[in-house]
Enzyme design. Sequence first.
Site, PDB file in Angstrom:
ATOM      1  N   HIS A  22       0.827  -1.098   0.136  1.00 34.43           N
ATOM      2  CA  HIS A  22      -0.065  -0.010   0.067  1.00 34.43           C
ATOM      3  C   HIS A  22       0.941   1.444  -0.207  1.00 34.43           C
ATOM      4  O   HIS A  22       1.820   1.084   0.641  1.00 34.43           O
ATOM      5  CB  HIS A  22      -0.941   0.015   1.122  1.00 34.43           C
ATOM      6  CG  HIS A  22      -2.013  -0.987   1.217  1.00 34.43           C
ATOM      7  ND1 HIS A  22      -2.928  -1.246   0.394  1.00 34.43           N
ATOM      8  CD2 HIS A  22      -1.743  -2.298   1.921  1.00 34.43           C
ATOM      9  CE1 HIS A  22      -3.847  -2.086   0.766  1.00 34.43           C
ATOM     10  NE2 HIS A  22      -3.138  -2.726   1.498  1.00 34.43           N
ATOM     11  N   CYS A  34      -2.170   4.735  -4.607  1.00 29.08           N
ATOM     12  CA  CYS A  34      -3.025   3.466  -4.794  1.00 29.08           C
ATOM     13  C   CYS A  34      -3.875   3.119  -5.782  1.00 29.08           C
ATOM     14  O   CYS A  34      -4.122   2.384  -6.659  1.00 29.08           O
ATOM     15  CB  CYS A  34      -3.802   3.026  -3.442  1.00 29.08           C
ATOM     16  SG  CYS A  34      -2.459   2.259  -2.031  1.00 29.08           S
TER      17      CYS A  34
END
Length: 112
Positions: A22, A34
């Site tokens: 992430h 993201c």
Amino acid sequence: MIEVTIIRKDSENIHSFEISGHAFFANRGKDIVCAGVSAVSIGAINAVHALTGVTPEIGHGDGFLRCVLPELQDGINEKVQLLLEGMVVSLQTIEEDYGKYIKITFKKQEVE
């Protein structure tokens, strides 16, 4: 950090790619890094399938995407490679602007 690994054959053709992690650029749902990586990678897979009929082997989960291409005939392979090279360019553009949050690594396939 998002880690992208692009695996190429000796011919330099893309064999597979894996994306994990992430970015933590912003809170969940507002993380443009993201979102960008997801849109580019999933869009590339969808384009491969829609425009060439090729269905790659896909693995996915929270913060994870793996795509492996089957063996392809030359004409179809050229189209698939062009679409995936476009994905690589887009990911590299994201990396240029947000290098603290995404890292791209290129590797050679160990066995063809």
